[in-house]
Enzyme design. Structure first.
Site, short mmCIF file in Angstrom:
data_model
loop_
_atom_site.label_atom_id
_atom_site.label_comp_id
_atom_site.label_asym_id
_atom_site.label_seq_id
_atom_site.Cartn_x
_atom_site.Cartn_y
_atom_site.Cartn_z
N CYS A 12 -49.80 38.79 -113.38
CA CYS A 12 -48.52 39.41 -113.08
C CYS A 12 -48.81 40.84 -112.64
O CYS A 12 -49.94 41.30 -112.73
CB CYS A 12 -47.63 39.37 -114.33
SG CYS A 12 -45.89 39.64 -113.98
N CYS A 89 -45.40 36.25 -110.98
CA CYS A 89 -44.48 37.12 -110.25
C CYS A 89 -44.92 37.18 -108.79
O CYS A 89 -46.10 37.01 -108.48
CB CYS A 89 -44.39 38.51 -110.87
SG CYS A 89 -45.80 39.58 -110.58
N CYS A 96 -52.72 39.17 -104.95
CA CYS A 96 -53.90 38.37 -105.23
C CYS A 96 -53.66 36.93 -104.76
O CYS A 96 -53.58 36.01 -105.57
CB CYS A 96 -54.19 38.41 -106.73
SG CYS A 96 -55.81 37.81 -107.15
#
Length: 171
Positions: A12, A89, A96
């Protein structure tokens, strides 16, 4: 010969709410999994200074002690082997899109419960996030993860999220 654990990384942005809840659920439920041990970690692309107290609170209400945890950076887990990477998220997915060392990767995007302004709304949002991740984690851990191909893991984990979103009213 000892069988190695199935390793999951939850990513996240801040590593203070959704990813911490996901890690906690995977760590606790994966440790007692009949099909084999699951080890979990979490990290963030821009970690917060601390784990959100509402995340700790909702986990404690479910009997999961999570005090004293510190958000980690992606760099702290870079270079490690993970059988599955889950982004929770959109920012983490965008920052990434591919995590080196991951055999399979999936996106389980959920609204950020930390966006709520009042304590009552935040507690409700964290409870909803916990329940959403709990359903996904339970479905994931019910799979024969160790015997699945990387592609099948990705497909199954994506289907778990899609089905859960549909029943929860997320898009």
């Amino acid at each position: 010969m000892t069988k190695s654990a199935f390793r999951v990384l939850v990513l996240c942005t801040g590593n203070s709410a959704r990813s911490q809840i996901g890690e906690a659920l995977l760590a606790v439920r994966g440790a007692s999994r009949a099909a084999g041990l699951v080890e979990a970690e979490s990290a963030g692309s821009r970690p917060a200074p601390r784990v959100n107290p509402y995340a700790v609170e909702v986990l404690a209400a479910e009997g999961i002690a999570w005090e004293g945890r510190v958000p980690k950076t992606i760099d702290e887990v870079a270079g490690q082997h993970f059988d599955l990477v889950i982004t929770v998220c959109d920012n983490a997915r965008d920052a990434c899109p591919f995590f080196p060392g991951a055999k399979a990767q999936v996106h389980w995007g959920l609204p950020d419960p930390a966006d709520e302004a009042t304590p009552e709304a935040a507690r409700h949002a964290f409870r909803k996030t916990y329940e959403a991740l709990s359903r996904r984690v339970d479905a994931l851990l019910a799979l024969p993860l160790e015997s699945m191909s990387d592609e099948d893991r990705t497909t199954s984990a994506t289907q778990i999220h899609s089905a859960a979103c549909e029943s929860e009213g997320y898009s």
